[in-house]
Design a protein around this motif. Structure first.
Motif, PDB file in Angstrom:
ATOM      1  N   GLY A  65       0.836  -1.186   0.000  1.00 46.04           N
ATOM      2  CA  GLY A  65       0.000   0.000   0.000  1.00 46.04           C
ATOM      3  C   GLY A  65       0.874   1.241   0.000  1.00 46.04           C
ATOM      4  O   GLY A  65       2.086   1.171  -0.162  1.00 46.04           O
ATOM      5  N   GLY A  66       0.249   2.394   0.178  1.00 48.41           N
ATOM      6  CA  GLY A  66       1.010   3.637   0.202  1.00 48.41           C
ATOM      7  C   GLY A  66       1.134   4.270  -1.167  1.00 48.41           C
ATOM      8  O   GLY A  66       0.256   4.105  -2.019  1.00 48.41           O
ATOM      9  N   ASP A  67       2.239   4.977  -1.393  1.00 48.80           N
ATOM     10  CA  ASP A  67       2.404   5.706  -2.650  1.00 48.80           C
ATOM     11  C   ASP A  67       2.752   4.764  -3.800  1.00 48.80           C
ATOM     12  O   ASP A  67       2.831   3.542  -3.634  1.00 48.80           O
ATOM     13  N   PHE A  68       2.991   5.361  -4.972  1.00 43.34           N
ATOM     14  CA  PHE A  68       3.270   4.572  -6.170  1.00 43.34           C
ATOM     15  C   PHE A  68       4.710   4.764  -6.642  1.00 43.34           C
ATOM     16  O   PHE A  68       5.021   4.544  -7.809  1.00 43.34           O
ATOM     17  N   LEU A  69       5.581   5.171  -5.712  1.00 40.55           N
ATOM     18  CA  LEU A  69       7.004   5.338  -5.994  1.00 40.55           C
ATOM     19  C   LEU A  69       7.727   4.085  -5.511  1.00 40.55           C
ATOM     20  O   LEU A  69       7.823   3.842  -4.313  1.00 40.55           O
ATOM     21  N   TYR A  70       8.239   3.295  -6.455  1.00 36.81           N
ATOM     22  CA  TYR A  70       8.783   1.985  -6.116  1.00 36.81           C
ATOM     23  C   TYR A  70      10.287   1.904  -6.367  1.00 36.81           C
ATOM     24  O   TYR A  70      10.799   2.442  -7.364  1.00 36.81           O
ATOM     25  N   GLY A  71      10.976   1.204  -5.482  1.00 35.74           N
ATOM     26  CA  GLY A  71      12.402   0.956  -5.649  1.00 35.74           C
ATOM     27  C   GLY A  71      12.655  -0.190  -6.618  1.00 35.74           C
ATOM     28  O   GLY A  71      11.720  -0.866  -7.083  1.00 35.74           O
ATOM     29  N   LEU A  98       4.758   5.664 -10.426  1.00 35.56           N
ATOM     30  CA  LEU A  98       5.121   7.059 -10.686  1.00 35.56           C
ATOM     31  C   LEU A  98       6.553   7.321 -10.235  1.00 35.56           C
ATOM     32  O   LEU A  98       7.090   6.598  -9.373  1.00 35.56           O
ATOM     33  N   ASP A  99       7.170   8.366 -10.808  1.00 32.46           N
ATOM     34  CA  ASP A  99       8.449   8.809 -10.272  1.00 32.46           C
ATOM     35  C   ASP A  99       8.185   9.832  -9.167  1.00 32.46           C
ATOM     36  O   ASP A  99       7.027  10.163  -8.863  1.00 32.46           O
ATOM     37  N   ALA A 100       9.242  10.337  -8.567  1.00 32.58           N
ATOM     38  CA  ALA A 100       9.095  11.222  -7.407  1.00 32.58           C
ATOM     39  C   ALA A 100       8.421  12.548  -7.757  1.00 32.58           C
ATOM     40  O   ALA A 100       7.897  13.230  -6.873  1.00 32.58           O
ATOM     41  N   ASP A 101       8.425  12.909  -9.031  1.00 35.29           N
ATOM     42  CA  ASP A 101       7.804  14.164  -9.460  1.00 35.29           C
ATOM     43  C   ASP A 101       6.369  13.981  -9.926  1.00 35.29           C
ATOM     44  O   ASP A 101       5.749  14.920 -10.431  1.00 35.29           O
ATOM     45  N   ASP A 105       6.180   6.392 -14.381  1.00 36.68           N
ATOM     46  CA  ASP A 105       7.523   5.812 -14.363  1.00 36.68           C
ATOM     47  C   ASP A 105       7.769   5.055 -15.664  1.00 36.68           C
ATOM     48  O   ASP A 105       7.020   4.124 -15.990  1.00 36.68           O
ATOM     49  N   PRO A 106       8.814   5.417 -16.435  1.00 37.08           N
ATOM     50  CA  PRO A 106       9.087   4.731 -17.696  1.00 37.08           C
ATOM     51  C   PRO A 106       9.323   3.238 -17.539  1.00 37.08           C
ATOM     52  O   PRO A 106       9.162   2.468 -18.495  1.00 37.08           O
ATOM     53  N   ARG A 107       9.716   2.792 -16.332  1.00 35.13           N
ATOM     54  CA  ARG A 107       9.957   1.366 -16.119  1.00 35.13           C
ATOM     55  C   ARG A 107       8.689   0.538 -16.242  1.00 35.13           C
ATOM     56  O   ARG A 107       8.754  -0.688 -16.342  1.00 35.13           O
ATOM     57  N   CYS A 108       7.534   1.205 -16.265  1.00 34.62           N
ATOM     58  CA  CYS A 108       6.284   0.474 -16.469  1.00 34.62           C
ATOM     59  C   CYS A 108       6.303  -0.282 -17.800  1.00 34.62           C
ATOM     60  O   CYS A 108       5.603  -1.282 -17.958  1.00 34.62           O
ATOM     61  N   ALA A 128      -2.917  10.036  -8.797  1.00 37.37           N
ATOM     62  CA  ALA A 128      -1.908  10.620  -7.915  1.00 37.37           C
ATOM     63  C   ALA A 128      -0.823  11.330  -8.709  1.00 37.37           C
ATOM     64  O   ALA A 128       0.126  11.864  -8.121  1.00 37.37           O
ATOM     65  N   SER A 129      -0.953  11.351 -10.024  1.00 34.32           N
ATOM     66  CA  SER A 129       0.074  11.971 -10.863  1.00 34.32           C
ATOM     67  C   SER A 129      -0.080  13.498 -10.879  1.00 34.32           C
ATOM     68  O   SER A 129      -1.145  14.034 -10.572  1.00 34.32           O
ATOM     69  N   ALA A 130       0.993  14.183 -11.262  1.00 35.82           N
ATOM     70  CA  ALA A 130       0.997  15.649 -11.248  1.00 35.82           C
ATOM     71  C   ALA A 130       0.132  16.238 -12.344  1.00 35.82           C
ATOM     72  O   ALA A 130      -0.417  17.331 -12.189  1.00 35.82           O
TER      73      ALA A 130
END
Length: 245
Positions: A65-71, A98-101, A105-108, A128-130
């Motif tokens: 859960g949580g945000d969509f910024l993944y390592g 998503l990326d931090a901004d 995320d292109p890695r999708c 949740a995107s900008a």
């Protein structure tokens, strides 16, 4: 409506997926821990699902859960989960990052590639995107067939006008599916406002626990569960059927 409307049910258990099928849902998004917005279900649940559900099944690929910024490690988990869905013969996967901004995320693209011939939906990470409009173009470029959105709002009713704009922007390039907070009581209004043709809801109801013994010291832990209601799915389908006549 020009197209036959479609109802997807978010099912957090095999029992909920079976209930969605019985109620007449067109497709199931299968996940675990709906209280966190959904995470990837276990291998055992996925395997049993394929044995018991005949309608199309798309599996949510989300490690937490949580945000969509993944390592990197989390992305590797998602890639392996996509491969598991391919091996089990699922119909599609539901991805998003998503990326931090706040950009897609292109890695999708790696996840879309791992899905092979499976269908791919981009989930509410777009909300949740900008910039949802720009994100929609990125999602089209990824090759996704569908995006699930509440229009960047807490629910689809509040974001209906934004969803309508995304539907128009997408055209025939991908499906914009309205979701979040949709029930039979507000579905007709959301159809009218969004002009979408696919709709997503959980149709959940509280199932009272059958436990005869409950530890009185654990009153902070509710024994009840939430499960997809056959009656609510049927009611939602009836609304869509009536609107399509």
């Amino acid at each position: 409506m020009a197209k036959q409307p479609l109802l997807e049910i978010a099912a957090g258990s095999v029992a909920s997926a079976v209930a969605a099928q019985e109620g007449g849902a067109d497709r199931v998004e299968f996940c675990g821990t709906l209280a966190e917005g959904g995470t990837t279900a276990s291998y055992g649940a996925l395997a049993m699902l394929r044995d018991r559900v005949r309608i199309p099944v798309y599996v949510l690929i989300r490690p937490r859960g949580g945000d969509f910024l993944y390592g990197d490690a989390e992305f590797e988990i998602m890639r392996r989960d996509v491969e598991t869905c391919v091996s089990l013969g699922c119909d599609g996967v539901v991805i998003g990052a998503l990326d931090a901004d706040g950009n897609v995320d292109p890695r999708c693209r790696e996840l879309v590639g791992a899905a092979g011939k499976l269908g791919v939906t981009f989930h509410r990470a777009i909300d949740a995107s900008a910039n949802p409009s720009r994100s929609l173009e990125d999602i089209v470029a990824l090759g996704c067939e569908r995006v699930l959105t509440s229009g960047g709002c807490a629910n689809a009713q509040a974001g209906a006008h934004v969803i309508a704009d995304l539907v128009k922007q997408a055209g025939d390039r991908l499906v914009v599916m309205a979701g979040a907070g949709i029930r039979s009581t507000n579905l007709a209004e959301i159809v009218e406002l969004t002009r979408a043709h696919e709709f997503h809801g959980s149709a959940r109801a509280v199932i009272r626990s059958a436990m005869r013994y409950l530890n009185p010291a654990l009153q902070d832990l509710s024994p009840d569960i939430e499960q997809t209601s056959v009656a609510e799915v049927r009611a939602m389908k009836e609304v869509l059927t009536a609107l399509s006549r």
